[in-house]
Design a protein around this motif. Structure first.
Motif, PDB file in Angstrom:
ATOM      1  N   THR A   3       0.819  -1.219   0.000  1.00 23.95           N
ATOM      2  CA  THR A   3       0.000   0.000   0.000  1.00 23.95           C
ATOM      3  C   THR A   3       0.848   1.262   0.000  1.00 23.95           C
ATOM      4  OG1 THR A   3      -0.117  -0.057   2.408  1.00 23.95           O
ATOM      5  CG2 THR A   3      -1.914  -1.125   1.177  1.00 23.95           C
ATOM      6  N   GLN A   4       2.163   1.120   0.113  1.00 24.15           N
ATOM      7  CA  GLN A   4       3.034   2.291   0.120  1.00 24.15           C
ATOM      8  C   GLN A   4       3.225   2.894  -1.263  1.00 24.15           C
ATOM      9  OE1 GLN A   4       6.683   1.184   1.999  1.00 24.15           O
ATOM     10  NE2 GLN A   4       5.764   1.038   4.027  1.00 24.15           N
ATOM     11  N   GLY A   5       2.841   2.182  -2.319  1.00 22.39           N
ATOM     12  CA  GLY A   5       2.963   2.735  -3.661  1.00 22.39           C
ATOM     13  C   GLY A   5       4.402   2.820  -4.118  1.00 22.39           C
ATOM     14  N   PHE A   6       4.717   3.878  -4.845  1.00 27.76           N
ATOM     15  CA  PHE A   6       6.047   4.058  -5.420  1.00 27.76           C
ATOM     16  C   PHE A   6       6.893   5.001  -4.571  1.00 27.76           C
ATOM     17  CE2 PHE A   6       3.327   3.091  -9.041  1.00 27.76           C
ATOM     18  CZ  PHE A   6       4.049   2.082  -9.651  1.00 27.76           C
ATOM     19  N   THR A   7       8.192   4.752  -4.592  1.00 31.20           N
ATOM     20  CA  THR A   7       9.163   5.653  -3.980  1.00 31.20           C
ATOM     21  C   THR A   7      10.155   6.049  -5.063  1.00 31.20           C
ATOM     22  OG1 THR A   7       8.964   4.574  -1.823  1.00 31.20           O
ATOM     23  CG2 THR A   7      10.944   5.892  -2.204  1.00 31.20           C
ATOM     24  N   THR A   8      10.419   7.327  -5.174  1.00 28.89           N
ATOM     25  CA  THR A   8      11.377   7.833  -6.149  1.00 28.89           C
ATOM     26  C   THR A   8      12.767   7.808  -5.536  1.00 28.89           C
ATOM     27  OG1 THR A   8       9.682   9.271  -7.088  1.00 28.89           O
ATOM     28  CG2 THR A   8      11.976   9.823  -7.581  1.00 28.89           C
ATOM     29  N   CYS A   9      13.697   7.140  -6.210  1.00 25.97           N
ATOM     30  CA  CYS A   9      15.083   7.080  -5.750  1.00 25.97           C
ATOM     31  C   CYS A   9      15.906   8.072  -6.564  1.00 25.97           C
ATOM     32  CB  CYS A   9      15.642   5.668  -5.912  1.00 25.97           C
ATOM     33  SG  CYS A   9      17.334   5.499  -5.288  1.00 25.97           S
ATOM     34  N   LEU A  10      16.589   8.964  -5.884  1.00 27.73           N
ATOM     35  CA  LEU A  10      17.428   9.983  -6.513  1.00 27.73           C
ATOM     36  C   LEU A  10      18.890   9.668  -6.193  1.00 27.73           C
ATOM     37  CD1 LEU A  10      15.320  13.085  -5.406  1.00 27.73           C
ATOM     38  CD2 LEU A  10      15.238  11.901  -7.618  1.00 27.73           C
ATOM     39  N   TRP A  11      19.708   9.549  -7.219  1.00 22.86           N
ATOM     40  CA  TRP A  11      21.108   9.131  -7.097  1.00 22.86           C
ATOM     41  C   TRP A  11      22.009  10.359  -6.977  1.00 22.86           C
ATOM     42  CZ3 TRP A  11      23.006   3.955  -8.340  1.00 22.86           C
ATOM     43  CH2 TRP A  11      24.397   3.865  -8.438  1.00 22.86           C
ATOM     44  N   PHE A  12      22.808  10.393  -5.932  1.00 24.66           N
ATOM     45  CA  PHE A  12      23.740  11.498  -5.701  1.00 24.66           C
ATOM     46  C   PHE A  12      25.153  10.958  -5.513  1.00 24.66           C
ATOM     47  CE2 PHE A  12      19.612  12.991  -4.321  1.00 24.66           C
ATOM     48  CZ  PHE A  12      19.538  14.245  -4.884  1.00 24.66           C
ATOM     49  N   ASP A  13      26.105  11.829  -5.672  1.00 30.36           N
ATOM     50  CA  ASP A  13      27.506  11.486  -5.457  1.00 30.36           C
ATOM     51  C   ASP A  13      27.977  12.157  -4.166  1.00 30.36           C
ATOM     52  OD1 ASP A  13      30.140  10.716  -5.639  1.00 30.36           O
ATOM     53  OD2 ASP A  13      30.649  12.125  -7.231  1.00 30.36           O
ATOM     54  N   GLY A  14      27.586  11.571  -3.027  1.00 32.48           N
ATOM     55  CA  GLY A  14      28.017  12.094  -1.732  1.00 32.48           C
ATOM     56  C   GLY A  14      27.180  13.242  -1.198  1.00 32.48           C
ATOM     57  N   ASN A  65      23.457   7.911  -1.890  1.00 36.57           N
ATOM     58  CA  ASN A  65      24.840   8.241  -2.226  1.00 36.57           C
ATOM     59  C   ASN A  65      25.408   7.070  -3.013  1.00 36.57           C
ATOM     60  OD1 ASN A  65      25.242  10.827  -1.234  1.00 36.57           O
ATOM     61  ND2 ASN A  65      25.603  10.095   0.851  1.00 36.57           N
ATOM     62  N   GLY A  66      25.158   7.075  -4.313  1.00 35.50           N
ATOM     63  CA  GLY A  66      25.529   5.959  -5.161  1.00 35.50           C
ATOM     64  C   GLY A  66      26.868   6.110  -5.848  1.00 35.50           C
ATOM     65  N   ASP A 110      17.529  22.442 -10.342  1.00 32.54           N
ATOM     66  CA  ASP A 110      17.986  22.902  -9.039  1.00 32.54           C
ATOM     67  C   ASP A 110      19.498  22.759  -8.948  1.00 32.54           C
ATOM     68  OD1 ASP A 110      18.687  20.262  -8.129  1.00 32.54           O
ATOM     69  OD2 ASP A 110      16.644  19.925  -7.406  1.00 32.54           O
ATOM     70  N   ARG A 111      20.055  23.136  -7.842  1.00 37.27           N
ATOM     71  CA  ARG A 111      21.520  23.140  -7.701  1.00 37.27           C
ATOM     72  C   ARG A 111      22.147  21.752  -7.773  1.00 37.27           C
ATOM     73  NH1 ARG A 111      22.019  24.767  -1.336  1.00 37.27           N
ATOM     74  NH2 ARG A 111      22.102  22.633  -0.551  1.00 37.27           N
ATOM     75  N   PHE A 112      21.334  20.699  -7.656  1.00 39.47           N
ATOM     76  CA  PHE A 112      21.834  19.335  -7.776  1.00 39.47           C
ATOM     77  C   PHE A 112      21.663  18.787  -9.193  1.00 39.47           C
ATOM     78  CE2 PHE A 112      20.760  19.889  -3.306  1.00 39.47           C
ATOM     79  CZ  PHE A 112      21.955  19.530  -2.716  1.00 39.47           C
ATOM     80  N   GLY A 113      21.052  19.588 -10.084  1.00 39.42           N
ATOM     81  CA  GLY A 113      20.857  19.166 -11.464  1.00 39.42           C
ATOM     82  C   GLY A 113      19.543  18.457 -11.727  1.00 39.42           C
TER      83      GLY A 113
END
Length: 160
Positions: A3-14, A65-66, A110-113
């Protein structure tokens, strides 16, 4: 599916923790749900942030932090449907500030692209008007804009 649906995963470098903090400062209805840290098993330094799970306006995200392998592109963006011009101005100005940048048709990075499209009220209705001529004129006006100006789009739509 749960029931939680979808979660968006955002990949960052640190920068996962800084990004989550930033998004919580931009969007006022948000909270950190959990911060996960690397263990001795790695691959990051033990104790450093691996993921930050957070929620904004009921939407769940994971900032990961991938590493440096992957970057955001305009192929994926988030739309912000604003309730009024003041809210649209806030999001547009905030997301382009502090290292962000304007693009076209209401899109910003945004500042993270990460790309966002700031949509003031009335814009979607104008470009999808049931009168094809009005819709075409509104769309043509929009295509010349960076920040969406609904009053100008309306003038263009009505000019036919």
């Amino acid at each position: 599916m749960t029931t939680q649906g979808f979660t968006t995963c955002l990949w960052f470098d640190g920068e996962a923790e800084a990004a989550a903090d930033y998004y919580l400062s931009v969007f006022k209805d948000g909270r950190i749900l959990r911060t996960g840290r690397y263990t001795e098993a790695g691959p990051g330094p033990a104790g450093s942030v691996l993921v930050v799970e957070f929620e904004i306006n009921g939407q769940r995200f994971v900032a990961l932090n991938g590493g440096p392998e992957f970057h955001f592109t305009e192929a994926v963006s988030f739309q912000i449907h604003c309730s009024d011009e003041q809210e649209a101005d806030y999001y547009y100005d905030t997301l382009t500030g502090d290292g962000g940048q304007e693009s076209a048709c209401g899109w910003v990075k945004d500042r993270f692209g990460l790309s966002w499209q700031v949509i003031p009220p009335g814009a979607i209705e104008l470009i999808s008007d049931e009168d094809p001529g009005r819709a075409a004129r509104a769309t043509a006006a929009m295509l010349r804009m960076k920040k969406l100006d609904v009053a100008e789009m309306r003038r263009a739509a009505d000019a036919g």
